[in-house]
Write a protein that holds these residues in place. Structure first.
Motif, PDB file in Angstrom:
ATOM      1  N   ASP A 375      26.228 -19.705  14.131  1.00 50.37           N
ATOM      2  CA  ASP A 375      25.288 -20.304  13.934  1.00 50.37           C
ATOM      3  C   ASP A 375      24.450 -18.545  13.232  1.00 50.37           C
ATOM      4  O   ASP A 375      23.953 -17.994  12.137  1.00 50.37           O
ATOM      5  N   ASN A 404      29.805 -10.062  13.608  1.00 48.30           N
ATOM      6  CA  ASN A 404      29.857 -10.049  12.254  1.00 48.30           C
ATOM      7  C   ASN A 404      29.731  -8.587  12.217  1.00 48.30           C
ATOM      8  O   ASN A 404      28.474  -8.021  12.743  1.00 48.30           O
ATOM      9  N   ILE A 417      15.477  -9.326  21.933  1.00 51.13           N
ATOM     10  CA  ILE A 417      16.098 -10.936  21.216  1.00 51.13           C
ATOM     11  C   ILE A 417      16.401 -11.992  22.109  1.00 51.13           C
ATOM     12  O   ILE A 417      16.488 -13.120  21.326  1.00 51.13           O
ATOM     13  N   TYR A 422      11.389 -14.561  19.426  1.00 53.43           N
ATOM     14  CA  TYR A 422      11.870 -13.340  18.522  1.00 53.43           C
ATOM     15  C   TYR A 422      12.714 -13.834  17.406  1.00 53.43           C
ATOM     16  O   TYR A 422      13.318 -13.987  17.322  1.00 53.43           O
ATOM     17  N   LYS A 423      11.443 -12.981  16.135  1.00 54.38           N
ATOM     18  CA  LYS A 423      12.708 -12.966  14.834  1.00 54.38           C
ATOM     19  C   LYS A 423      12.552 -11.032  14.317  1.00 54.38           C
ATOM     20  O   LYS A 423      11.651 -11.140  14.623  1.00 54.38           O
ATOM     21  N   ASP A 425      13.611 -10.210  11.685  1.00 48.99           N
ATOM     22  CA  ASP A 425      13.120  -9.579   9.487  1.00 48.99           C
ATOM     23  C   ASP A 425      12.637 -11.503   9.563  1.00 48.99           C
ATOM     24  O   ASP A 425      12.921 -12.198   9.452  1.00 48.99           O
ATOM     25  N   THR A 434      13.765 -20.186  14.317  1.00 47.30           N
ATOM     26  CA  THR A 434      12.721 -20.361  14.498  1.00 47.30           C
ATOM     27  C   THR A 434      12.921 -19.534  16.332  1.00 47.30           C
ATOM     28  O   THR A 434      11.236 -19.204  16.814  1.00 47.30           O
ATOM     29  N   GLY A 435      14.031 -18.815  16.110  1.00 46.94           N
ATOM     30  CA  GLY A 435      13.562 -17.729  17.319  1.00 46.94           C
ATOM     31  C   GLY A 435      13.820 -18.903  18.532  1.00 46.94           C
ATOM     32  O   GLY A 435      13.637 -18.137  19.757  1.00 46.94           O
ATOM     33  N   LEU A 436      14.460 -19.275  18.874  1.00 49.39           N
ATOM     34  CA  LEU A 436      14.806 -20.328  20.218  1.00 49.39           C
ATOM     35  C   LEU A 436      16.254 -20.161  20.307  1.00 49.39           C
ATOM     36  O   LEU A 436      17.034 -20.293  21.797  1.00 49.39           O
ATOM     37  N   GLY A 437      17.343 -19.829  19.314  1.00 48.92           N
ATOM     38  CA  GLY A 437      18.766 -19.742  19.643  1.00 48.92           C
ATOM     39  C   GLY A 437      19.186 -19.098  21.018  1.00 48.92           C
ATOM     40  O   GLY A 437      19.465 -19.445  21.903  1.00 48.92           O
ATOM     41  N   PRO A 439      17.596 -17.338  22.939  1.00 45.80           N
ATOM     42  CA  PRO A 439      16.851 -17.834  24.727  1.00 45.80           C
ATOM     43  C   PRO A 439      17.060 -19.108  25.163  1.00 45.80           C
ATOM     44  O   PRO A 439      17.653 -18.752  26.449  1.00 45.80           O
ATOM     45  N   ILE A 462      27.908  -5.834  15.163  1.00 45.97           N
ATOM     46  CA  ILE A 462      26.747  -6.441  15.819  1.00 45.97           C
ATOM     47  C   ILE A 462      27.881  -8.105  16.918  1.00 45.97           C
ATOM     48  O   ILE A 462      28.252  -8.768  16.192  1.00 45.97           O
TER      49      ILE A 462
HETATM   50  N1  LIG Z   1      24.669 -11.886  14.590  1.00 50.23           N
HETATM   51  C1  LIG Z   1      22.817 -11.111  14.620  1.00 50.23           C
HETATM   52  N2  LIG Z   1      22.990 -10.237  13.784  1.00 50.23           N
HETATM   53  C2  LIG Z   1      21.951  -9.717  13.048  1.00 50.23           C
HETATM   54  N3  LIG Z   1      20.729 -10.022  13.997  1.00 50.23           N
HETATM   55  C3  LIG Z   1      20.583 -11.481  15.323  1.00 50.23           C
HETATM   56  C4  LIG Z   1      22.490 -12.020  14.848  1.00 50.23           C
HETATM   57  N4  LIG Z   1      21.956 -12.648  16.030  1.00 50.23           N
HETATM   58  C5  LIG Z   1      20.800 -12.603  16.340  1.00 50.23           C
HETATM   59  N5  LIG Z   1      20.161 -12.029  15.731  1.00 50.23           N
HETATM   60  C6  LIG Z   1      18.621 -11.501  15.995  1.00 50.23           C
HETATM   61  O1  LIG Z   1      17.745 -11.849  16.896  1.00 50.23           O
HETATM   62  C7  LIG Z   1      17.221 -12.524  16.259  1.00 50.23           C
HETATM   63  C8  LIG Z   1      16.696 -14.057  17.466  1.00 50.23           C
HETATM   64  O2  LIG Z   1      17.841 -14.827  17.354  1.00 50.23           O
HETATM   65  P1  LIG Z   1      17.902 -16.505  17.547  1.00 50.23           P
HETATM   66  O3  LIG Z   1      19.140 -16.771  17.537  1.00 50.23           O
HETATM   67  O4  LIG Z   1      16.906 -15.813  18.754  1.00 50.23           O
HETATM   68  O5  LIG Z   1      17.064 -16.574  17.086  1.00 50.23           O
HETATM   69  P2  LIG Z   1      17.030 -17.217  15.197  1.00 50.23           P
HETATM   70  O6  LIG Z   1      18.305 -17.209  14.748  1.00 50.23           O
HETATM   71  O7  LIG Z   1      16.004 -16.599  14.359  1.00 50.23           O
HETATM   72  O8  LIG Z   1      16.152 -19.078  14.794  1.00 50.23           O
HETATM   73  P3  LIG Z   1      17.872 -19.949  15.726  1.00 50.23           P
HETATM   74  O9  LIG Z   1      18.214 -19.700  15.971  1.00 50.23           O
HETATM   75  O10 LIG Z   1      16.503 -20.880  16.696  1.00 50.23           O
HETATM   76  O11 LIG Z   1      17.411 -20.509  14.230  1.00 50.23           O
HETATM   77  C9  LIG Z   1      17.117 -12.889  14.742  1.00 50.23           C
HETATM   78  O12 LIG Z   1      16.071 -13.648  13.816  1.00 50.23           O
HETATM   79  C10 LIG Z   1      17.579 -11.937  14.348  1.00 50.23           C
HETATM   80  O13 LIG Z   1      16.806 -11.626  14.489  1.00 50.23           O
END
Ligand SMILES: Nc1ncnc2c1ncn2[C@@H]1O[C@H](COP(=O)(O)OP(=O)(O)OP(=O)(O)O)[C@@H](O)[C@H]1O
Ligand SMILES: [Mg+2]
Length: 471
Positions: A375, A404, A417, A422-423, A425, A434-437, A439, A462
């Motif tokens: 995702d 990606n 991260i 934590y987000k 951008d 939401t920044g929970l993925g 964690p 990354i």
């Molecule tokens: N593949 C990636 N490429 C670039 N940045 C990333 C990537 N994965 C995560 N990040 C950065 O890390 C932050 C935290 O990721 P996380 O999955 O925890 O939250 P999210 O994707 O913002 O929200 P959620 O997953 O809850 O919908 C993201 O907001 C993004 O800035």
């Protein structure tokens, strides 16, 4: 507790001091008494030489009775002693004090048992009562008289014990007064030192602990002593640091949750309110209902994610570990994202090692991990971008990587991260994230005893890699 420790310390110290000082004082008194008597004896012995000389003169008939009595009186006064002369049978023939003259008149043998020693030219030293002559017991010193090696009797020198001990009493007083004085001084010093070194620092630590327990988590103790108390203060402060950090995280978490929940609720309230008031025209209501529905979906996801995270982190999550084909999970996951992949015109490469790759994991949870990572990749990759997913066997482990291109994460963001909410951008992702993925991903893998890390790839992009145990 404070008083107890202090009084215990003081009691122990005081007991030790009193015992040692009393022992010292007793030893000193005993030693001094012996020394004093020795001195007295040597003084008497010295004077006895002259008396001896006079006594022999008298016995030889060269001195009158009055002369010898006068000599004894004179020396007796000088020595503060009563001096008697006895003949070789122990009968008194001369005295220093006139009131003892009756002893000469009576035919009472004064020296009996000591005669044997005296005849052998030995001095006798004893404490005697002579109740009919002296009121108090006396210290008696007897010196034999020899003339041409013939035993001619002895000199008896008596000193009242009370009189003799009079100067000693003073010395005892001084010794014991010094002991008491030293005990008092020691007690004061110990009181001061124990207060300074132990009691007050402990009180300060206790005070700080009390403040922290009441919520003042920024309270610290200022003790820099280079001992165990200093160490305790240091450990205490570092414990307070972590408590403060936990407290800060808790406050941030609550504020983040409230913020995340407030925005969808506000828009839902606005849209529904607008429809009820008629501000939103009937023909546009369907559109706003769709928006409201997606907000509700977002809210539901947020609450579910939060619940998931709290269950995993509290350790209440029961993992159902089984033999899972990680390749199959990845394939299904990619299919799930097909629509979005097509929408963004992404190129997805999947390189899986072997056809089936079995690992020990909880199927639902590992699906959640892969889903969250894919995702993110789909979400943060640019349009027409590339996504690569591959599995690799390394010893006992299977490494799964999701890459990606396009974006990369700066070193400072990399640390955060994995933090909740934590987000990177905030403007771009706030609506959909939401920044929970991450964690959640990390908590699941930690529960499984596995690892995950992120690394920037050259020239861009990354990659997230996690491990699983091969079975
Ligand atoms: N593949 C990636 N490429 C670039 N940045 C990333 C990537 N994965 C995560 N990040 C950065 O890390 C932050 C935290 O990721 P996380 O999955 O925890 O939250 P999210 O994707 O913002 O929200 P959620 O997953 O809850 O919908 C993201 O907001 C993004 O800035
Ligand atoms: Mg995410």
């Amino acid at each position: 507790m404070k008083k107890g420790l202090f009084s215990k310390l003081m009691a122990a110290f005081i007991a030790i001091i009193i015992v040692s000082f009393v022992m010292t004082a007793a030893f000193l008194s005993y030693w001094f008494e012996g020394y004093y008597f020795k001195q007295r004896e040597s003084e008497l012995l010295k004077e006895s030489q002259f008396i001896k000389y006079k006594a022999i003169q008298y016995l030889d008939g060269n001195l009158t009775k009055d002369d010898i009595n006068d000599t004894l009186t004179y020396i007796g006064n000088y020595l503060s002693a009563d001096i008697w002369l006895v003949d070789n049978y122990g009968y008194v023939y001369s005295v220093s004090k006139s009131e003892h003259k009756k002893l000469i008149a009576t035919s009472k043998q004064i020296v009996t048992s000591d005669l044997k020693e005296l005849r052998e030219n030995e001095t006798v030293d004893k404490i005697e009562n002579y109740s009919e002559i002296f009121t108090d017991p006396v210290h008696t010193f007897e010196v034999p008289i020899f003339s041409d090696k013939v035993f001619k009797g002895a000199i008896m020198m008596h000193t009242s014990i009370n009189e003799l001990k009079e100067p000693l009493k003073w010395v005892y007083k001084i010794i014991w007064a010094s002991a008491v004085f030293a005990i008092v001084i020691c007690c004061i010093v110990i009181y001061y030192l124990s207060q300074k070194i132990i009691i007050r620092p402990l009180e300060r630590i206790n005070y700080a602990a009390d403040k922290i327990s009441r919520g003042e988590v920024e309270k610290r103790v200022e003790i820099r002593s280079n001992d165990e108390i200093g160490e305790l203060a240091k450990s205490f402060n570092s414990m307070a640091d972590s408590l403060q950090k936990v407290e800060k995280n808790r406050r941030e978490f609550i504020s983040n949750v409230s913020h995340e929940i407030r925005s969808p609720i506000t828009s839902i309230k606005g849209f529904i309110g607008g429809m009820i008031d008629g501000v939103i025209p009937l023909e546009k209501q369907n559109y706003y209902l769709t928006v409201t529905y997606s907000e509700i979906q977002r809210l539901t996801r947020l609450v579910n994610d939060l619940l998931d995270l709290s269950t995993i982190e509290s350790g209440q999550l029961k993992l159902n570990i089984e033999k899972v084909d990680i390749n199959e999970i990845i394939r299904l996951c990619v299919i799930k994202f097909e629509t979005r992949i097509n929408e963004k015109k992404l190129k997805v490469d999947v390189h899986l090692e072997d056809d089936k790759l079995y690992v020990a994991a909880d199927k639902d949870r590992i699906t959640q991990v892969v889903t969250n990572l894919v995702d993110n990749a789909v979400k943060y990759v640019n349009e027409n971008g590339n996504i690569k997913i591959f599995t690799k066997i390394k010893g006992e482990k299977v490494f799964t990587s999701i890459y990606n291109d396009g974006s990369s994460i700066s070193q400072s963001d990399m640390k955060y991260i994995w933090d909740r909410f934590y987000k990177m951008d905030k403007s771009r992702t706030s609506k959909i994230s939401t920044g929970l993925g991450l964690p959640i991903v990390r908590s699941i893998l930690t529960q499984l005893g596995e690892d995950i890390w992120a690394e920037n790839k050259k020239p861009d992009g990354i990659m997230f890699t996690f491990t699983l145990k091969r079975v």
